[in-house]
Design a protein around this motif. Structure first.
Motif, short mmCIF file in Angstrom:
data_model
loop_
_atom_site.label_atom_id
_atom_site.label_comp_id
_atom_site.label_asym_id
_atom_site.label_seq_id
_atom_site.Cartn_x
_atom_site.Cartn_y
_atom_site.Cartn_z
N LEU A 167 0.29 10.38 15.21
CA LEU A 167 -0.97 9.64 15.26
C LEU A 167 -0.73 8.28 15.92
O LEU A 167 0.12 7.51 15.47
N ASP A 168 -1.48 8.00 16.96
CA ASP A 168 -1.43 6.72 17.65
C ASP A 168 -2.44 5.79 16.98
O ASP A 168 -3.64 5.90 17.21
N ALA A 169 -1.95 4.88 16.13
CA ALA A 169 -2.85 3.99 15.38
C ALA A 169 -3.10 2.68 16.10
O ALA A 169 -3.73 1.78 15.53
N ASP A 170 -2.65 2.55 17.33
CA ASP A 170 -2.88 1.33 18.11
C ASP A 170 -4.22 1.49 18.84
O ASP A 170 -4.28 2.06 19.93
N LEU A 243 3.70 13.48 9.28
CA LEU A 243 2.86 12.87 10.31
C LEU A 243 3.46 11.50 10.61
O LEU A 243 3.52 10.63 9.72
N VAL A 244 3.91 11.30 11.84
CA VAL A 244 4.46 10.01 12.27
C VAL A 244 3.32 9.17 12.82
O VAL A 244 2.57 9.62 13.70
N VAL A 245 3.17 7.95 12.31
CA VAL A 245 2.09 7.06 12.72
C VAL A 245 2.68 5.91 13.53
O VAL A 245 3.51 5.15 13.03
N ASP A 246 2.25 5.80 14.78
CA ASP A 246 2.66 4.70 15.65
C ASP A 246 1.70 3.54 15.42
O ASP A 246 0.58 3.53 15.91
N LEU A 247 2.14 2.55 14.64
CA LEU A 247 1.30 1.40 14.33
C LEU A 247 1.34 0.38 15.46
O LEU A 247 2.33 0.28 16.18
N PRO A 248 0.27 -0.41 15.60
CA PRO A 248 0.33 -1.52 16.55
C PRO A 248 1.29 -2.59 16.03
O PRO A 248 1.62 -2.61 14.84
N PRO A 249 1.75 -3.50 16.88
CA PRO A 249 2.64 -4.56 16.41
C PRO A 249 1.90 -5.54 15.50
O PRO A 249 0.68 -5.68 15.58
N GLY A 252 -1.69 -6.77 10.87
CA GLY A 252 -3.14 -6.93 10.83
C GLY A 252 -3.88 -5.80 10.16
O GLY A 252 -3.37 -5.12 9.25
N ASP A 253 -5.11 -5.55 10.64
CA ASP A 253 -6.01 -4.59 10.00
C ASP A 253 -5.45 -3.18 9.95
O ASP A 253 -5.58 -2.49 8.93
N ALA A 254 -4.84 -2.74 11.05
CA ALA A 254 -4.35 -1.36 11.08
C ALA A 254 -3.25 -1.15 10.05
O ALA A 254 -3.22 -0.14 9.34
N GLN A 255 -2.34 -2.10 9.96
CA GLN A 255 -1.25 -1.97 9.00
C GLN A 255 -1.77 -1.98 7.57
O GLN A 255 -1.32 -1.19 6.73
N LEU A 256 -2.73 -2.87 7.28
CA LEU A 256 -3.28 -2.94 5.93
C LEU A 256 -4.06 -1.67 5.58
O LEU A 256 -4.00 -1.18 4.45
N THR A 257 -4.79 -1.13 6.56
CA THR A 257 -5.53 0.11 6.32
C THR A 257 -4.57 1.23 5.94
O THR A 257 -4.80 1.97 4.98
N MET A 258 -3.48 1.36 6.68
CA MET A 258 -2.51 2.41 6.38
C MET A 258 -1.89 2.20 5.01
O MET A 258 -1.73 3.15 4.23
N ALA A 259 -1.54 0.96 4.68
CA ALA A 259 -0.89 0.68 3.41
C ALA A 259 -1.84 0.89 2.23
O ALA A 259 -1.43 1.35 1.16
N MET A 287 5.80 -7.58 4.61
CA MET A 287 4.42 -7.18 4.38
C MET A 287 4.37 -5.82 3.69
O MET A 287 3.62 -5.62 2.72
N PHE A 288 5.17 -4.87 4.16
CA PHE A 288 5.18 -3.55 3.55
C PHE A 288 5.66 -3.62 2.10
O PHE A 288 5.15 -2.92 1.23
#
Length: 391
Positions: A167-170, A243-249, A252-259, A287-288
């Motif tokens: 999954l490309d989360a960027d 499922l491997v998730v490619d997070l943006p650097p 921010g929002d994407a990382q918090l949503t995943m967590a 952060m994680f």
């Protein structure tokens, strides 16, 4: 056949009336982020936070109105409850993200789902049907090779016999379509779930399949989070071991949503050896930890360069910094990856080195890292808690 235009989509949406207001959704200013790419249409429906999931039928009506236009093969509508209709410049004190009939309300500014004074409540993260484990590949900053690592890690896990997805989360800078050599648009035979795009034997999903490569995604945080939820839960992934998730650097929002919203099995941090990159890598790792996501370890990318002509080795970005940082922070060091022309060429060409040159030393380096990640996955409970892979 001439493709559908944005004007035609808006005309169709003017026939969709929000019954509580007696006016159509366009007139109420509820439509934003409209994108038309070939025969695919996507946009955001912004609704009143007080309405919550009660307006899911309105989202469906908008989707059906767009999908009914001649020449449209798929229409994707994300509903976000950031503000009341007609109050575009008036932010609400709280917002709710609605996804597929599920409302997730939270006061603005909360960093994680938690009880007062307690840790995040992992048990509140709904599992993703058919997916045994989710890992995130992340980095504290851009330009360290996170997406290249995520793509080759997914392929290496597949080589080890795991059923892997990617999954490309960027949302703002999707790279997976180009790196995997995949083009075209995902289909939705039932109008409810998208079929993932497949490349090199694994299913993938990315915002890059929905919009043109040079189209900027000018979206606010709630839109990004809703889009991530839909790419996770409204895609027919099938049965996957990981499922491997490619997070943006960044953090921010994407990382918090995943967590917050996904039962992540662990995180892998990717960094170059230089001090400035490692400073940001520390931020990502911490952060994680703060949101109770296990960190599997750190990867040192662009660790060294060997001249292809004379074989001389140069530590262009220094060397060994990620190993030292892992030791200082008490996490595993997962391995080194070289700065190598073949890795860059295969990534740009859509032929990832693990798949196209499996016998190369570079592919073997990715495989060695994947073996360590697979061992950690085997020891972790399936979908029992946060799991992230960082680059």
């Amino acid at each position: 056949m001439t493709g559908v235009t944005e004007a035609q989509v808006l005309d169709a949406l003017r026939k969709v009336v929000a019954t509580d207001h007696g006016r159509n959704v366009v007139e109420l200013g509820m439509i934003s982020g409209l994108v038309v790419k070939g025969s695919n249409v996507g946009f955001v429906l912004e609704v009143d936070p007080a309405a919550g999931t009660a307006l899911e039928p309105l989202r469906k009506a908008c989707e059906q109105a767009a999908a009914a236009l001649p020449g449209v093969t798929s229409a994707t509508v994300v509903m976000t409850a950031e503000r009341a209709p007609g109050t575009r410049n008036a932010p609400s004190p709280a917002h709710t993200h609605s996804h597929g009939g599920h409302g997730h309300g939270r006061p603005a500014g909360n960093a994680a789902d938690s009880t007062p004074g307690g840790p995040p409540q992992v048990g509140q993260k709904p599992a993703i049907p058919g997916i045994r484990s989710v890992i995130a590949v992340a980095s504290g900053k851009g330009g360290v090779g996170k997406s290249t690592t995520a793509v080759n890690l997914a392929l290496a896990l597949q080589t080890l016999g795991l059923k892997a997805g990617l999954l490309d989360a960027d949302i703002y800078g999707p790279s997976v379509p180009r790196m995997m050599g995949i083009s075209g648009k995902p289909e939705s035979p039932d109008g409810k779930r998208l079929l993932p795009m497949r490349g090199w034997g694994i299913p993938t999903m990315s915002m890059g399949y929905m919009v043109a490569e040079d189209t900027p995604m000018i979206w606010r945080g709630p839109m990004v989070m809703s889009a991530l939820e839909q790419m996770l839960r409204d895609v027919a992934w099938g049965e996957l071991d990981v499922l491997v998730v490619d997070l943006p650097p960044g953090t921010g929002d994407a990382q918090l949503t995943m967590a917050q919203r996904v039962p992540l099995a662990g995180a892998v941090i990717v960094s170059t050896p230089q001090d400035i990159a490692l400073l940001d890598a520390r931020k990502g790792l911490n952060m994680f930890r703060r949101v109770d996501v296990p960190v599997f370890g750190i990867i040192e990318n662009m660790s060294y360069f060997c001249c292809p002509n004379c074989g001389h080795r140069s530590d262009i970005f220094s060397h060994g910094g990620a190993r030292r940082t892992a030791g200082e922070l008490g996490v595993d060091f997962l391995g080194e990856l070289p700065l190598n022309m073949a890795i860059r060429e295969t990534s740009d060409g859509g032929t990832p080195i693990v798949a196209s040159q499996p016998g190369s030393d570079e592919a073997k380096a990715y495989l060695a890292i994947a073996e360590k990640v697979a061992a950690k996955l085997a020891a972790a409970p399936a979908q029992a808690g946060p799991r992230i892979v960082v680059e």
